[in-house]
Design a protein around this motif. Structure first.
Motif, short mmCIF file in Angstrom:
data_model
loop_
_atom_site.label_atom_id
_atom_site.label_comp_id
_atom_site.label_asym_id
_atom_site.label_seq_id
_atom_site.Cartn_x
_atom_site.Cartn_y
_atom_site.Cartn_z
N ILE A 175 3.47 0.55 6.08
CA ILE A 175 4.03 -0.65 5.47
C ILE A 175 3.71 -0.57 3.97
O ILE A 175 2.59 -0.84 3.56
CB ILE A 175 3.42 -1.93 6.09
CG1 ILE A 175 3.52 -1.92 7.60
CG2 ILE A 175 4.04 -3.17 5.48
CD1 ILE A 175 4.91 -1.97 8.17
N THR A 176 4.71 -0.17 3.18
CA THR A 176 4.47 0.00 1.74
C THR A 176 4.86 -1.23 0.94
O THR A 176 4.35 -1.44 -0.15
CB THR A 176 5.27 1.21 1.20
OG1 THR A 176 6.66 1.02 1.49
CG2 THR A 176 4.77 2.50 1.82
N ARG A 177 5.77 -2.02 1.49
CA ARG A 177 6.24 -3.21 0.78
C ARG A 177 6.30 -4.39 1.73
O ARG A 177 6.36 -4.22 2.94
CB ARG A 177 7.65 -2.98 0.21
CG ARG A 177 7.75 -1.85 -0.77
CD ARG A 177 9.17 -1.60 -1.20
NE ARG A 177 9.97 -1.17 -0.05
CZ ARG A 177 11.27 -1.31 0.05
NH1 ARG A 177 11.95 -1.86 -0.91
NH2 ARG A 177 11.92 -0.91 1.11
N SER A 212 0.85 -1.18 0.00
CA SER A 212 0.00 0.00 0.00
C SER A 212 0.89 1.23 0.00
O SER A 212 1.81 1.33 0.80
CB SER A 212 -0.90 0.01 1.23
OG SER A 212 -1.59 1.23 1.32
N LYS A 213 0.58 2.17 -0.86
CA LYS A 213 1.41 3.38 -0.95
C LYS A 213 1.11 4.36 0.18
O LYS A 213 1.95 5.17 0.54
CB LYS A 213 1.19 4.06 -2.29
CG LYS A 213 1.71 3.23 -3.43
CD LYS A 213 1.60 3.97 -4.74
CE LYS A 213 1.82 3.03 -5.87
NZ LYS A 213 2.96 2.98 -6.55
N ASP A 214 -0.10 4.32 0.74
CA ASP A 214 -0.50 5.26 1.78
C ASP A 214 -0.18 4.78 3.19
O ASP A 214 -0.31 5.53 4.14
CB ASP A 214 -2.00 5.54 1.68
CG ASP A 214 -2.37 6.16 0.34
OD1 ASP A 214 -1.50 6.82 -0.25
OD2 ASP A 214 -3.51 5.97 -0.10
N VAL A 256 6.69 -10.85 4.98
CA VAL A 256 7.35 -10.10 6.04
C VAL A 256 7.23 -8.61 5.68
O VAL A 256 7.73 -8.19 4.64
CB VAL A 256 8.84 -10.49 6.18
CG1 VAL A 256 9.51 -9.66 7.25
CG2 VAL A 256 8.97 -11.97 6.48
N PRO A 257 6.55 -7.81 6.52
CA PRO A 257 6.38 -6.40 6.19
C PRO A 257 7.71 -5.64 6.27
O PRO A 257 8.50 -5.86 7.18
CB PRO A 257 5.39 -5.90 7.24
CG PRO A 257 5.51 -6.85 8.36
CD PRO A 257 5.92 -8.17 7.78
N ILE A 258 7.93 -4.78 5.28
CA ILE A 258 9.13 -3.93 5.27
C ILE A 258 8.69 -2.57 5.82
O ILE A 258 7.88 -1.87 5.23
CB ILE A 258 9.71 -3.78 3.84
CG1 ILE A 258 9.99 -5.16 3.23
CG2 ILE A 258 10.95 -2.91 3.86
CD1 ILE A 258 10.97 -6.01 4.00
N PHE A 259 9.24 -2.22 6.96
CA PHE A 259 8.86 -1.02 7.70
C PHE A 259 9.57 0.19 7.11
O PHE A 259 10.77 0.17 6.88
CB PHE A 259 9.26 -1.22 9.16
CG PHE A 259 8.78 -0.14 10.08
CD1 PHE A 259 7.45 -0.04 10.42
CD2 PHE A 259 9.67 0.77 10.62
CE1 PHE A 259 7.02 0.94 11.28
CE2 PHE A 259 9.24 1.74 11.48
CZ PHE A 259 7.91 1.82 11.80
N ASP A 260 8.83 1.28 6.87
CA ASP A 260 9.39 2.51 6.33
C ASP A 260 9.38 3.57 7.43
O ASP A 260 8.35 4.20 7.68
CB ASP A 260 8.59 2.98 5.12
CG ASP A 260 9.27 4.10 4.38
OD1 ASP A 260 10.35 4.55 4.81
OD2 ASP A 260 8.72 4.54 3.35
N PRO A 261 10.51 3.80 8.11
CA PRO A 261 10.52 4.76 9.23
C PRO A 261 10.23 6.20 8.80
O PRO A 261 9.76 6.99 9.58
CB PRO A 261 11.92 4.63 9.81
CG PRO A 261 12.73 3.87 8.84
CD PRO A 261 11.80 3.17 7.92
#
Length: 184
Positions: free
Chosen positions: A118-120, A113-115, A173-178
């Protein structure tokens, strides 16, 4: 004109000037009073708004206390995976630590989700064939060591030999975007 008339004229001019000055000062004090009243009204309205906002904040704080606690509890699990390489490394460690026979492994990154924060997500498609109890224990270890992961596919079939099972599992596995968290 005699001195008496000049003195009277001067007195009239001074009285008129004083009257004019008093009138100007009265107008200025009235304007200042109006400005002070308007400012006081604005200050009282702002104070009321601040009190209402504080009450709303306390209400939201009370309503979200449990949610924020859960967020703080889960945040370290999500922060562990800031890029796909960390996720790949961790999945590889889980496979190696489980000592299961891996038939195939496919790792790819998908857009979620881009918004969202978790985007990737790193998607690991794994095919394992090993002893039933060993494989099931390994699957439990995966969920224990990667608590933020999601198992989106899990197919169990009978294996080629005696007590073996064939497990096809897809782990996200969610890639967290700080940076997204800082923006929110």
């Amino acid at each position: 004109m005699n001195n008496h008339k000049i003195a009277c004229f001067m007195l009239v001019v001074i009285i008129a000037a004083m009257g004019y000055g008093v009138n100007v000062l009265r107008e200025k004090s009235a304007k200042a009073r109006q400005t002070a009243d308007a400012t006081r009204t604005q200050a009282e309205a702002a104070e009321q708004q601040a009190q209402v906002a504080e009450i709303k904040l306390k209400s939201v704080d009370a309503k979200t206390a449990e949610l924020r606690g859960i967020y703080q509890e889960w945040l370290p699990h999500f922060e562990a995976f800031k890029n796909p390489q960390e996720g790949e490394r961790r999945i590889t460690e889980v496979i190696r630590d489980g000592n299961v026979f891996l038939l195939s492994q496919k790792l790819e990154t998908q857009s979620v989700s881009k918004d969202s924060v978790i985007t990737r997500a790193l998607v690991a498609d794994l095919v394992v064939e090993d002893d039933y109890s060993k494989t099931m224990n390994w699957l439990g270890q995966v969920e224990e060591s990667l608590p933020s992961c999601r198992i989106s596919k899990c197919l169990l079939t009978r294996g080629d030999r005696g007590n073996d099972i064939h497990l096809e599992v897809s782990i996200q596995v969610p890639i967290f975007d700080p940076e997204k968290v800082a923006a929110n």
